[in-house]
Design a protein around this motif. Structure first.
Motif, PDB file in Angstrom:
ATOM      1  N   LEU A  90      16.768 -23.749 -94.419  1.00 25.92           N
ATOM      2  CA  LEU A  90      15.776 -22.919 -93.749  1.00 25.92           C
ATOM      3  C   LEU A  90      16.304 -21.495 -93.549  1.00 25.92           C
ATOM      4  O   LEU A  90      15.617 -20.505 -93.844  1.00 25.92           O
ATOM      5  CB  LEU A  90      15.422 -23.556 -92.404  1.00 25.92           C
ATOM      6  CG  LEU A  90      14.252 -22.972 -91.622  1.00 25.92           C
ATOM      7  CD1 LEU A  90      12.942 -23.241 -92.337  1.00 25.92           C
ATOM      8  CD2 LEU A  90      14.209 -23.568 -90.217  1.00 25.92           C
ATOM      9  N   VAL A  91      17.540 -21.409 -93.069  1.00 28.33           N
ATOM     10  CA  VAL A  91      18.153 -20.095 -92.835  1.00 28.33           C
ATOM     11  C   VAL A  91      18.447 -19.391 -94.151  1.00 28.33           C
ATOM     12  O   VAL A  91      18.253 -18.173 -94.270  1.00 28.33           O
ATOM     13  CB  VAL A  91      19.438 -20.275 -91.996  1.00 28.33           C
ATOM     14  CG1 VAL A  91      20.269 -18.992 -91.989  1.00 28.33           C
ATOM     15  CG2 VAL A  91      19.094 -20.683 -90.584  1.00 28.33           C
ATOM     16  N   TRP A  92      18.887 -20.133 -95.170  1.00 29.75           N
ATOM     17  CA  TRP A  92      19.216 -19.517 -96.445  1.00 29.75           C
ATOM     18  C   TRP A  92      17.985 -18.920 -97.112  1.00 29.75           C
ATOM     19  O   TRP A  92      18.043 -17.804 -97.637  1.00 29.75           O
ATOM     20  CB  TRP A  92      19.876 -20.532 -97.361  1.00 29.75           C
ATOM     21  CG  TRP A  92      20.260 -19.978 -98.698  1.00 29.75           C
ATOM     22  CD1 TRP A  92      19.716 -20.272 -99.899  1.00 29.75           C
ATOM     23  CD2 TRP A  92      21.269 -18.985 -98.951  1.00 29.75           C
ATOM     24  NE1 TRP A  92      20.323 -19.552-100.896  1.00 29.75           N
ATOM     25  CE2 TRP A  92      21.277 -18.750-100.350  1.00 29.75           C
ATOM     26  CE3 TRP A  92      22.164 -18.293 -98.131  1.00 29.75           C
ATOM     27  CZ2 TRP A  92      22.151 -17.836-100.925  1.00 29.75           C
ATOM     28  CZ3 TRP A  92      23.021 -17.381 -98.728  1.00 29.75           C
ATOM     29  CH2 TRP A  92      23.005 -17.167-100.101  1.00 29.75           C
ATOM     30  N   ASP A  93      16.859 -19.646 -97.104  1.00 30.19           N
ATOM     31  CA  ASP A  93      15.626 -19.109 -97.689  1.00 30.19           C
ATOM     32  C   ASP A  93      15.182 -17.834 -96.956  1.00 30.19           C
ATOM     33  O   ASP A  93      14.766 -16.858 -97.589  1.00 30.19           O
ATOM     34  CB  ASP A  93      14.510 -20.154 -97.630  1.00 30.19           C
ATOM     35  CG  ASP A  93      14.754 -21.328 -98.570  1.00 30.19           C
ATOM     36  OD1 ASP A  93      15.572 -21.175 -99.499  1.00 30.19           O
ATOM     37  OD2 ASP A  93      14.137 -22.385 -98.368  1.00 30.19           O
ATOM     38  N   ALA A  94      15.284 -17.853 -95.627  1.00 27.48           N
ATOM     39  CA  ALA A  94      14.908 -16.667 -94.856  1.00 27.48           C
ATOM     40  C   ALA A  94      15.870 -15.514 -95.139  1.00 27.48           C
ATOM     41  O   ALA A  94      15.447 -14.347 -95.224  1.00 27.48           O
ATOM     42  CB  ALA A  94      14.892 -16.996 -93.366  1.00 27.48           C
ATOM     43  N   PHE A  95      17.162 -15.830 -95.291  1.00 25.85           N
ATOM     44  CA  PHE A  95      18.136 -14.768 -95.574  1.00 25.85           C
ATOM     45  C   PHE A  95      17.869 -14.115 -96.926  1.00 25.85           C
ATOM     46  O   PHE A  95      18.027 -12.894 -97.071  1.00 25.85           O
ATOM     47  CB  PHE A  95      19.556 -15.332 -95.544  1.00 25.85           C
ATOM     48  CG  PHE A  95      20.594 -14.340 -95.973  1.00 25.85           C
ATOM     49  CD1 PHE A  95      20.985 -13.323 -95.133  1.00 25.85           C
ATOM     50  CD2 PHE A  95      21.152 -14.398 -97.242  1.00 25.85           C
ATOM     51  CE1 PHE A  95      21.921 -12.383 -95.536  1.00 25.85           C
ATOM     52  CE2 PHE A  95      22.086 -13.471 -97.654  1.00 25.85           C
ATOM     53  CZ  PHE A  95      22.479 -12.460 -96.792  1.00 25.85           C
ATOM     54  N   LEU A  96      17.478 -14.888 -97.924  1.00 26.96           N
ATOM     55  CA  LEU A  96      17.160 -14.307 -99.235  1.00 26.96           C
ATOM     56  C   LEU A  96      16.005 -13.322 -99.118  1.00 26.96           C
ATOM     57  O   LEU A  96      16.010 -12.257 -99.758  1.00 26.96           O
ATOM     58  CB  LEU A  96      16.820 -15.416-100.233  1.00 26.96           C
ATOM     59  CG  LEU A  96      17.986 -16.328-100.643  1.00 26.96           C
ATOM     60  CD1 LEU A  96      17.500 -17.391-101.619  1.00 26.96           C
ATOM     61  CD2 LEU A  96      19.120 -15.522-101.261  1.00 26.96           C
ATOM     62  N   ASN A  97      14.992 -13.654 -98.307  1.00 27.61           N
ATOM     63  CA  ASN A  97      13.881 -12.727 -98.094  1.00 27.61           C
ATOM     64  C   ASN A  97      14.354 -11.458 -97.389  1.00 27.61           C
ATOM     65  O   ASN A  97      13.918 -10.344 -97.723  1.00 27.61           O
ATOM     66  CB  ASN A  97      12.781 -13.400 -97.272  1.00 27.61           C
ATOM     67  CG  ASN A  97      12.111 -14.541 -98.008  1.00 27.61           C
ATOM     68  OD1 ASN A  97      12.119 -14.587 -99.238  1.00 27.61           O
ATOM     69  ND2 ASN A  97      11.531 -15.479 -97.281  1.00 27.61           N
ATOM     70  N   THR A  98      15.271 -11.628 -96.426  1.00 26.54           N
ATOM     71  CA  THR A  98      15.844 -10.455 -95.758  1.00 26.54           C
ATOM     72  C   THR A  98      16.664  -9.621 -96.733  1.00 26.54           C
ATOM     73  O   THR A  98      16.636  -8.380 -96.692  1.00 26.54           O
ATOM     74  CB  THR A  98      16.730 -10.901 -94.580  1.00 26.54           C
ATOM     75  OG1 THR A  98      15.917 -11.519 -93.587  1.00 26.54           O
ATOM     76  CG2 THR A  98      17.451  -9.715 -93.950  1.00 26.54           C
TER      77      THR A  98
END
Length: 314
Positions: A90-98
């Protein structure tokens, strides 16, 4: 160069360990009981106590930290309470968007900052130079929240030129659509770093242009364009350092931008998790941001050492 990288990585390891302690301690200080949130509002005290015991939250705080750190080192960052799934993906997918938003914003910041700084250094007492220097001061001073509201009001709602929220339009996932959605949030995030880069690049370029070797180049008959290229080459180490620091700032400082523009990045995820008392996601999000920032600083030091071999002996 290998020895230099080994020393930098050696310093990075205790830094990351210290960051993990701080992240764990700060999350522990956040008000609210994650166990009660996980158990639900109708859970009995016995159910809450049993769940707390199974999660190891009755153990001493040092034992809880070592247990959490051991799992984090294996890639297990816990389970999200609000989303009921592993916090790591969950955090990794959000970090890629960031990272996408921060990358676009960083490109804007470097291009705009270098342009303003160069124009301010070439004609420091001229009208254009004064306007560029003043523009960099204004860019540093503008609060992101207010800039975002102005951009939304005038460039999105009034003109309809840009979308207000999200990464893609419904039914579209192309690159052009992504860039269209990212323009306003990236520009909002890029203004402060652009101002910082402009001011420091202008100062560095003025310092180089005032050195004796520049007068020697003019005496040899070199054109002002070639002299400027030599001067810019001498400012690259300092420019790379400040640009790297600003990219790190963008990775960790776009929380307001992501929230206002509903960009599904790490900042928005952590903000929502704080509201939901989702402690595993908060810990994972802050830890991932800190690790990336430390590694980015190591990369910037390595690139700096490639440009200036004198640094490799330090």
């Amino acid at each position: 160069m290998i020895g230099f990288l080994a020393r930098r990585l050696g310093w990075a390891l205790p830094t990351l360990l210290g960051v993990s302690v701080i992240v764990f301690a700060i999350v522990k200080l956040i008000p609210g009981d994650p166990v009660a949130t996980m158990a639900g509002p109708g859970a009995s005290p016995d159910t809450v106590a049993d769940l707390r015991s199974r999660l190891g939250l009755d153990d001493p705080v040092p034992s809880q930290y070592l247990h959490w750190l051991g799992h984090a080192l294996t890639g297990d960052l816990g389970r999200s309470i609000a989303h009921q799934q592993s916090a790591g993906p969950l955090v990794w997918d959000a970090f890629l968007n960031t990272a996408v938003l921060a990358g676009i914003a960083a490109l804007m910041a470097v291009v705009l900052g270098v342009a303003l700084g160069a124009l301010g250094a070439i004609r420091p007492r001229g009208l254009i130079g004064r306007l560029c220097s003043g523009g960099s001061v204004v860019a540093v001073s503008l609060p992101q929240f207010s800039v975002a509201i102005v951009f939304i009001a005038y460039l999105a709602l009034r003109t309809g030129w840009f979308p207000v929220t999200g990464m893609h339009a419904v039914g579209s996932d192309g690159l052009l659509d992504l860039l269209h959605h990212a323009f306003l949030p990236a520009l909002t995030a890029a203004l402060v770093p652009a101002g910082v880069i402009a001011r420091l690049f202008r100062s560095s370029l003025l310092d180089v242009l005032g050195q004796d070797f520049v007068e020697a180049l003019r005496a040899r008959g070199l054109s002002e364009r070639r002299i400027l290229l030599h001067a810019v080459h001498n400012t690259l180490p300092s420019l790379m350092t400040v640009a790297g620091l600003q990219i790190g700032y963008l990775l960790g400082g776009v929380v307001f931008v992501e929230t206002i523009f509903s960009w599904p990045g790490l900042g928005q995820l952590v903000y929502q998790s704080i509201s939901a008392r989702d402690m595993p996601v908060i810990q994972a999000g802050v830890l991932v941001s800190a690790v990336v920032l430390v590694l980015l600083n190591v990369l910037v030091d390595a690139l700096h050492a490639l440009l200036d071999p004198r640094l490799r002996t330090r």
